[in-house]
Each structure stands twice: as C-alpha cells, then as structure tokens.
Design an enzyme around this catalytic site. Structure first.
Site, PDB file in Angstrom:
ATOM      1  N   GLU A 361      44.111  16.696   1.084  1.00  0.00           N
ATOM      2  CA  GLU A 361      43.973  18.135   0.729  1.00  0.00           C
ATOM      3  C   GLU A 361      42.523  18.594   0.851  1.00  0.00           C
ATOM      4  OE1 GLU A 361      46.429  19.977  -2.115  1.00  0.00           O
ATOM      5  OE2 GLU A 361      48.104  18.629  -1.714  1.00  0.00           O
TER       6      GLU A 361
HETATM    7  N1  CAA Z   1      41.472  32.021   1.451  1.00  0.00           N
HETATM    8  C1  CAA Z   1      41.596  32.985   2.399  1.00  0.00           C
HETATM    9  N2  CAA Z   1      40.889  32.977   3.554  1.00  0.00           N
HETATM   10  C2  CAA Z   1      40.052  31.953   3.771  1.00  0.00           C
HETATM   11  C3  CAA Z   1      39.876  30.908   2.830  1.00  0.00           C
HETATM   12  C4  CAA Z   1      40.629  30.976   1.628  1.00  0.00           C
HETATM   13  N3  CAA Z   1      40.514  30.030   0.704  1.00  0.00           N
HETATM   14  N4  CAA Z   1      38.975  30.037   3.319  1.00  0.00           N
HETATM   15  C5  CAA Z   1      38.586  30.509   4.519  1.00  0.00           C
HETATM   16  N5  CAA Z   1      39.239  31.666   4.784  1.00  0.00           N
HETATM   17  C6  CAA Z   1      39.065  32.528   5.960  1.00  0.00           C
HETATM   18  C7  CAA Z   1      37.619  32.999   6.050  1.00  0.00           C
HETATM   19  O1  CAA Z   1      37.426  34.169   5.278  1.00  0.00           O
HETATM   20  C8  CAA Z   1      37.467  33.267   7.522  1.00  0.00           C
HETATM   21  O2  CAA Z   1      38.074  34.513   7.822  1.00  0.00           O
HETATM   22  P1  CAA Z   1      37.381  35.575   8.849  1.00  0.00           P
HETATM   23  O3  CAA Z   1      37.242  34.818  10.134  1.00  0.00           O
HETATM   24  O4  CAA Z   1      38.344  36.690   8.878  1.00  0.00           O
HETATM   25  O5  CAA Z   1      36.054  35.894   8.250  1.00  0.00           O
HETATM   26  C9  CAA Z   1      38.341  32.177   8.158  1.00  0.00           C
HETATM   27  O6  CAA Z   1      39.288  31.778   7.156  1.00  0.00           O
HETATM   28  C10 CAA Z   1      37.542  30.967   8.618  1.00  0.00           C
HETATM   29  O7  CAA Z   1      36.836  30.468   7.481  1.00  0.00           O
HETATM   30  P2  CAA Z   1      35.622  29.437   7.619  1.00  0.00           P
HETATM   31  O8  CAA Z   1      34.626  30.003   8.597  1.00  0.00           O
HETATM   32  O9  CAA Z   1      35.165  29.085   6.254  1.00  0.00           O
HETATM   33  O10 CAA Z   1      36.357  28.209   8.339  1.00  0.00           O
HETATM   34  P3  CAA Z   1      35.803  26.784   8.778  1.00  0.00           P
HETATM   35  O11 CAA Z   1      36.283  26.466  10.128  1.00  0.00           O
HETATM   36  O12 CAA Z   1      34.350  26.697   8.488  1.00  0.00           O
HETATM   37  O13 CAA Z   1      36.641  25.772   7.840  1.00  0.00           O
HETATM   38  C11 CAA Z   1      37.164  24.543   5.876  1.00  0.00           C
HETATM   39  C12 CAA Z   1      36.709  25.867   6.527  1.00  0.00           C
HETATM   40  C13 CAA Z   1      37.038  24.806   4.392  1.00  0.00           C
HETATM   41  C14 CAA Z   1      36.302  23.358   6.271  1.00  0.00           C
HETATM   42  C15 CAA Z   1      38.646  24.270   6.258  1.00  0.00           C
HETATM   43  O14 CAA Z   1      38.770  23.934   7.620  1.00  0.00           O
HETATM   44  C16 CAA Z   1      39.271  23.188   5.394  1.00  0.00           C
HETATM   45  O15 CAA Z   1      39.715  23.448   4.277  1.00  0.00           O
HETATM   46  N6  CAA Z   1      39.339  21.927   5.919  1.00  0.00           N
HETATM   47  C17 CAA Z   1      40.008  20.840   5.206  1.00  0.00           C
HETATM   48  C18 CAA Z   1      41.402  20.684   5.719  1.00  0.00           C
HETATM   49  C19 CAA Z   1      42.346  20.270   4.637  1.00  0.00           C
HETATM   50  O16 CAA Z   1      42.150  20.510   3.456  1.00  0.00           O
HETATM   51  N7  CAA Z   1      43.441  19.658   5.048  1.00  0.00           N
HETATM   52  C20 CAA Z   1      44.448  19.290   4.103  1.00  0.00           C
HETATM   53  C21 CAA Z   1      45.728  18.965   4.811  1.00  0.00           C
HETATM   54  S1  CAA Z   1      47.084  18.950   3.712  1.00  0.00           S
HETATM   55  C22 CAA Z   1      47.015  17.499   2.877  1.00  0.00           C
HETATM   56  O17 CAA Z   1      46.098  16.740   2.950  1.00  0.00           O
HETATM   57  C23 CAA Z   1      48.227  17.293   1.988  1.00  0.00           C
HETATM   58  C24 CAA Z   1      48.392  16.030   1.298  1.00  0.00           C
HETATM   59  O18 CAA Z   1      47.581  15.144   1.368  1.00  0.00           O
HETATM   60  C25 CAA Z   1      49.578  15.803   0.496  1.00  0.00           C
HETATM   61  P1  FAD Z   2      37.586  13.516   9.135  1.00  0.00           P
HETATM   62  O1  FAD Z   2      37.715  14.988   9.127  1.00  0.00           O
HETATM   63  O2  FAD Z   2      37.420  12.837  10.440  1.00  0.00           O
HETATM   64  O3  FAD Z   2      36.404  13.092   8.164  1.00  0.00           O
HETATM   65  C1  FAD Z   2      35.772  11.817   8.209  1.00  0.00           C
HETATM   66  C2  FAD Z   2      34.572  11.873   7.264  1.00  0.00           C
HETATM   67  O4  FAD Z   2      33.642  12.884   7.727  1.00  0.00           O
HETATM   68  C3  FAD Z   2      34.955  12.277   5.818  1.00  0.00           C
HETATM   69  O5  FAD Z   2      34.141  11.592   4.920  1.00  0.00           O
HETATM   70  C4  FAD Z   2      34.631  13.760   5.785  1.00  0.00           C
HETATM   71  O6  FAD Z   2      34.349  14.239   4.477  1.00  0.00           O
HETATM   72  C5  FAD Z   2      33.381  13.809   6.672  1.00  0.00           C
HETATM   73  N1  FAD Z   2      33.213  15.151   7.256  1.00  0.00           N
HETATM   74  C6  FAD Z   2      33.968  15.778   8.207  1.00  0.00           C
HETATM   75  N2  FAD Z   2      33.499  17.005   8.454  1.00  0.00           N
HETATM   76  C7  FAD Z   2      32.434  17.191   7.638  1.00  0.00           C
HETATM   77  C8  FAD Z   2      31.515  18.275   7.421  1.00  0.00           C
HETATM   78  N3  FAD Z   2      31.625  19.415   8.074  1.00  0.00           N
HETATM   79  N4  FAD Z   2      30.534  18.089   6.497  1.00  0.00           N
HETATM   80  C9  FAD Z   2      30.428  16.924   5.809  1.00  0.00           C
HETATM   81  N5  FAD Z   2      31.255  15.872   5.974  1.00  0.00           N
HETATM   82  C10 FAD Z   2      32.249  16.006   6.874  1.00  0.00           C
HETATM   83  N6  FAD Z   2      47.507  16.295   6.131  1.00  0.00           N
HETATM   84  C11 FAD Z   2      48.481  17.243   6.215  1.00  0.00           C
HETATM   85  O7  FAD Z   2      48.357  18.217   6.956  1.00  0.00           O
HETATM   86  N7  FAD Z   2      49.620  17.129   5.472  1.00  0.00           N
HETATM   87  C12 FAD Z   2      49.836  16.097   4.639  1.00  0.00           C
HETATM   88  O8  FAD Z   2      50.884  16.040   3.975  1.00  0.00           O
HETATM   89  C13 FAD Z   2      48.836  15.077   4.542  1.00  0.00           C
HETATM   90  N8  FAD Z   2      49.033  13.987   3.742  1.00  0.00           N
HETATM   91  C14 FAD Z   2      48.119  12.949   3.790  1.00  0.00           C
HETATM   92  C15 FAD Z   2      48.405  11.750   3.115  1.00  0.00           C
HETATM   93  C16 FAD Z   2      47.546  10.666   3.240  1.00  0.00           C
HETATM   94  C17 FAD Z   2      47.869   9.372   2.557  1.00  0.00           C
HETATM   95  C18 FAD Z   2      46.362  10.779   4.042  1.00  0.00           C
HETATM   96  C19 FAD Z   2      45.427   9.618   4.227  1.00  0.00           C
HETATM   97  C20 FAD Z   2      46.062  11.963   4.662  1.00  0.00           C
HETATM   98  C21 FAD Z   2      46.946  13.058   4.562  1.00  0.00           C
HETATM   99  N9  FAD Z   2      46.697  14.250   5.247  1.00  0.00           N
HETATM  100  C22 FAD Z   2      47.667  15.227   5.322  1.00  0.00           C
HETATM  101  C23 FAD Z   2      45.489  14.384   6.047  1.00  0.00           C
HETATM  102  C24 FAD Z   2      44.241  14.659   5.209  1.00  0.00           C
HETATM  103  O9  FAD Z   2      44.238  15.967   4.747  1.00  0.00           O
HETATM  104  C25 FAD Z   2      43.036  14.356   6.109  1.00  0.00           C
HETATM  105  O10 FAD Z   2      42.982  12.946   6.247  1.00  0.00           O
HETATM  106  C26 FAD Z   2      41.745  14.894   5.536  1.00  0.00           C
HETATM  107  O11 FAD Z   2      41.743  16.300   5.535  1.00  0.00           O
HETATM  108  C27 FAD Z   2      40.512  14.373   6.303  1.00  0.00           C
HETATM  109  O12 FAD Z   2      40.669  14.464   7.676  1.00  0.00           O
HETATM  110  P2  FAD Z   2      40.358  13.163   8.604  1.00  0.00           P
HETATM  111  O13 FAD Z   2      41.135  12.043   8.041  1.00  0.00           O
HETATM  112  O14 FAD Z   2      40.620  13.548  10.008  1.00  0.00           O
HETATM  113  O15 FAD Z   2      38.843  12.865   8.378  1.00  0.00           O
END
Ligand code: CAA
Ligand code: FAD
Length: 377
Positions: A361
């Site tokens: 997340e």
């Molecule tokens: N609410 C609404 N809009 C938002 C927002 C929010 N919280 N955050 C960003 N936006 C909007 C911005 O306002 C911007 O809009 P405009 O272009 O209209 O100005 C646009 O989105 C782009 O925003 P950023 O320039 O901040 O985007 P970025 O490319 O720099 O990325 C980031 C931002 C926070 C790094 C984002 O890419 C991020 O959250 N990355 C992490 C991914 C992640 O959390 N993955 C989780 C997968 S799910 C999972 O992991 C589930 C599980 O384990 C069970």
């Molecule tokens: P990367 O993005 O390659 O990151 C590698 C390292 O670089 C990390 O330490 C990171 O913090 C650092 N890094 C990257 N960019 C930056 C930056 N700009 N500044 C500083 N540091 C940075 N995803 C889904 O969509 N749905 C799911 O249900 C889901 N479930 C998951 C369950 C598990 C068990 C796991 C392991 C992952 C799951 N994910 C899911 C994916 C998860 O959200 C990603 O693994 C996570 O967002 C990180 O992406 P990555 O693994 O590609 O790491």
C-alpha cells in the site's frame, strides 16, 4: 475531544476479539506454515460479517464508519496479519466502486463480497510499483467494449478472488492522466492467474501475478471517466492505508503482550527478566510506540468519518504504525532471546509479518513523500 467509543463500536470490537481468539489465533501458526487460509475459515469470516465491511447499508452491507472498521482490523491483526490482509484486500478493492461506481457496478461488486467471496485491487506491475503512474497495461476502446492487455504482479487475493479492479492505460502518451479503472470478472476469457509468490510473512494471504490477454469487457465496467484512474487509485489508498496501520497496531500489540508475559515468567540470574531495567526499557518503548500508533490510526479514520481532507494523516498513520510494528516485533524477539528466534513461539512470525507493513500500500519511503508533499505544496 472524546476518547470513548460508541456502544456499537464496543460490541463490534468484543465480537471480533472473541472470534479471533476462537477461530484465528489457535490456527495462525499452522496457516503460516501451510501458506493458506482453510476454506472453513472463509465461511466463518463471512458468517461473522468480516468480508464486506465497506459495503453501504443500501447495498445490504453493514454501513460501517472508518473507525469501526479500524477496530476490526486491529483485532484481526492480533490474530493473524495474513488473514487480516486477505480480508482488507476486499475493502481495498471495493473502494473505487464505493467512490465512483454506478448503481450497476455497486451491485456487481457488492454481490460478490456480500456473499463470502473475495475481491482484488490490481495496480502494481513489474515496471510500476512505487511509480504507480507507470502502468503499462493497456485498455483499448472497441465499440461498446474495452480490450485489456498486460500483466499485474504481487496482487493480494489474486489467485482466489472472483472480481478484480484492474488499472490500465487508455491513452499511453498521457502517462498518469491515461490511467483508467475497470471491473474484470475472473471468468472473463483471456484472464488468467500467473505464479503465486512464496513469501517471508503474511503467508496465509494469497499473492499472485495476473495475466490479461485480449480480455474483452463491456465499457459499462469502466469506473469513472477515462483518465480518472490515478486519482481513483490515490483516493482508494488514502482510505485503505489507515487499515494497514490498524493491522500493524494489532500485530504489535500481540507481540508486546507475548513479550510482557514471557518477561515475567523467564528467570535468569535468579530473577524474572522483567526485573532488569534494560528489558523494562524495551517494554516501555513498545507500549509508548503502540499507543502513539493507535492514536494516529484512530485520528486518520476519525478525519475520514468527518468528511475532511486526510491524505497526510492517512500516510502518517500507515507509516508510523508500520514502523512501530517492525520495531516492536523485533524487540519482542529480543525479549524472548533464543526462544524468540525459534518457531516454538509466535514472536518470529510476528516479526516476519511486520515487514510487509512497511512495503505494501505504498512503501514507507513513499508515505514520507506523501507527507512531505502535503506539508510543502
Ligand atoms: N487524492 C487525490 N488526488 C491525488 C492524490 C490523492 N491522495 N495524490 C495525488 N493526486 C493527484 C495529484 O493532485 C495530481 O493531480 P494533477 O495532475 O491534476 O495535479 C496527480 O494525482 C499526480 O500526483 P503526483 O504528482 O503526486 O503523482 P506522482 O507520480 O508523483 O506519484 C505517489 C505519487 C504518491 C508516489 C503515488 O504514485 C503512490 O502512491 N505510489 C505508491 C503506490 C502504491 O501505494 N501502491 C499500492 C498498491 S496496492 C497494495 O499494495 C495493496 C496491498 O498490499 C494489499
Ligand atoms: P519499488 O517501487 O521498486 O521500490 C524499491 C525501493 O525503492 C523501496 O524501498 C522504495 O521505497 C524505494 N523507492 C522507490 N521510489 C522511490 C522514491 N521516489 N523515493 C524514495 N524511495 C523510493 N499491489 C497491488 O496493486 N495490489 C495488491 O493487492 C498488492 N498486494 C501486495 C502484497 C504483497 C505481499 C506485496 C509484497 C506487494 C503487494 N502489492 C500489491 C505491491 C506493493 O504495493 C508494491 O510492492 C509496493 O508499492 C512497492 O513497489 P515495488 O515492490 O515495485 O518496489
């Protein structure tokens, strides 16, 4: 400021606490070893109403506020973070539909999770992890349909869900602004489940790759407008990150309780180890960090329930609680010494489970970026 819970919240908390003590905690080590949640536990989780927490009342769900849901995840986190993750993935996948779904889309999604089945939220790809905007999966409009091609990875519930939220790019040159969210049902031709991940922790949860090859879905399955997907994903993560915090708090609490109990029983130098001030300092730090993490999680949920902006507080809650879970579980292993490192006690499982809280997340580095962006701009 009122630190009391409502009678309904207290009842719910007690119900889940009892459920976890009876149905989850006694089986947590076995589920960790086997790497699955047994089918009869799914049935019980469904009967206890723990798979559709985010469904509004008008769609036959419990219509819970965010704070009540956090209390539930905290209890589930105490029992098994893997089980908590699996149930939380249903909440995560439901949010895009809760936020912007049409009535038909809500019925489609909620019918699944109201009936004991699972959903998955598929954003991450091999080339798009932290950089979520780099999604390479494409969705091309074809009359009243979209044709989707691409690969998702690390998807919780990927191999066992019935319904998926897939983020794909409808306008490749537009980057983040080309992202669009779709509902894809598991039995759609061209959709398949790839390899399952063998994981360090949360081993009861299922994590799989998804492959989409010319998957044809009706345009009616598109959530919101084309190009609105990135904001839908971000708003969904705002809502869901405090729940990762809640699971982290529960996990840390379980490790803390084990460390306290053990420190009173284990005798060295003719005294319980709890009498040594260096051990006491570890226990005191654990208690402080857990209390602070819990309050941050509750505050983020409370802000959401007030309908005010909470992006920064959501990231703070997730980040602090996840770091707390890692520190507390590591120190719990330390308090148990060699027995903490052994599989005889659950301390090592807690420590393995805690690590993912800092990764999924959005990694804790990304949470810090979100917090800084909200402070600076
Ligand atoms: N609410 C609404 N809009 C938002 C927002 C929010 N919280 N955050 C960003 N936006 C909007 C911005 O306002 C911007 O809009 P405009 O272009 O209209 O100005 C646009 O989105 C782009 O925003 P950023 O320039 O901040 O985007 P970025 O490319 O720099 O990325 C980031 C931002 C926070 C790094 C984002 O890419 C991020 O959250 N990355 C992490 C991914 C992640 O959390 N993955 C989780 C997968 S799910 C999972 O992991 C589930 C599980 O384990 C069970
Ligand atoms: P990367 O993005 O390659 O990151 C590698 C390292 O670089 C990390 O330490 C990171 O913090 C650092 N890094 C990257 N960019 C930056 C930056 N700009 N500044 C500083 N540091 C940075 N995803 C889904 O969509 N749905 C799911 O249900 C889901 N479930 C998951 C369950 C598990 C068990 C796991 C392991 C992952 C799951 N994910 C899911 C994916 C998860 O959200 C990603 O693994 C996570 O967002 C990180 O992406 P990555 O693994 O590609 O790491």
């Amino acid at each position: 400021m009122d630190f009391n819970f409502t009678p309904d919240q207290l009842d719910l908390q007690k119900m889940v606490k009892d459920f976890v003590a009876k149905e989850i905690t006694p089986h947590a080590l076995e589920m960790d070893k086997e790497g699955v949640v047994p089918p009869d536990l799914w049935k019980k989780l469904d009967e206890a109403g723990l798979l559709n927490l985010t469904v509004p009342e008008e769609y036959d769900g419990p219509g819970l506020d965010a704070l009540s849901i956090a209390l539930i995840y905290e209890e589930l986190g105490k029992g098994c973070a893997g089980v908590a993750t699996t149930t939380a993935a249903n909440a995560l996948a439901s949010y895009p539909v809760v936020l912007l779904g049409t009535d038909a889309q809500k019925r489609k999604m909620f019918d699944v999770i109201n009936n004991g089945k699972l959903a998955a939220f598929a954003l991450t790809e091999p080339g798009a992890g932290s950089d979520a905007g780099a999604v390479a999966t494409t969705a091309v409009k074809d009359g009243d349909n979209y044709i989707i091609n691409g690969t998702k990875c690390f998807i919780t519930n990927g191999g066992i869900a019935d319904i998926y939220i897939i983020f794909a790019n409808t306008r490749k040159t537009a980057g983040i602004r080309g992202l669009t969210a779709f509902i894809v049902e598991r039995d759609t031709p061209g959709f398949s489940v790839g390899k399952e991940e063998e994981k360090m922790g949360i081993r009861a949860s299922n994590t799989c790759e998804l492959v989409l090859e010319n998957v044809c879905i009706p345009a009616a399955n598109r959530i919101g407008r084309e190009g609105e997907g990135f904001k839908i994903a971000m708003k969904t993560l705002d809502a869901a990150r405090p729940f990762v915090g809640a699971v982290s708090v529960g996990l840390a609490q379980a490790a803390f309780e084990l460390a306290v109990k053990y420190s009173k029983e284990r005798v060295q130098f003719d005294k319980p180890i709890a009498s040594f001030q260096l051990v006491q300092a570890m226990l005191a730090d654990m208690a402080m960090q857990i209390e602070a993490a819990r309050l941050l999680v509750y505050k983020a949920c409370w802000l959401k329930d007030q309908g005010v902006s909470y992006t920064k507080e959501s990231a703070i809650a997730k980040c602090f609680a996840a770091d707390t879970a890692m520190k507390v579980t590591t120190d719990a292993v330390q308090v148990l010494g060699g027995y903490g490192y052994s599989k005889e006690y659950p301390a090592e499982k807690y420590m393995r489970d805690a690590k993912i809280m800092q990764i999924y997340e959005g990694t804790n580095q990304i949470q810090r970026l979100v917090i800084a962006n909200n402070i600076l701009y």
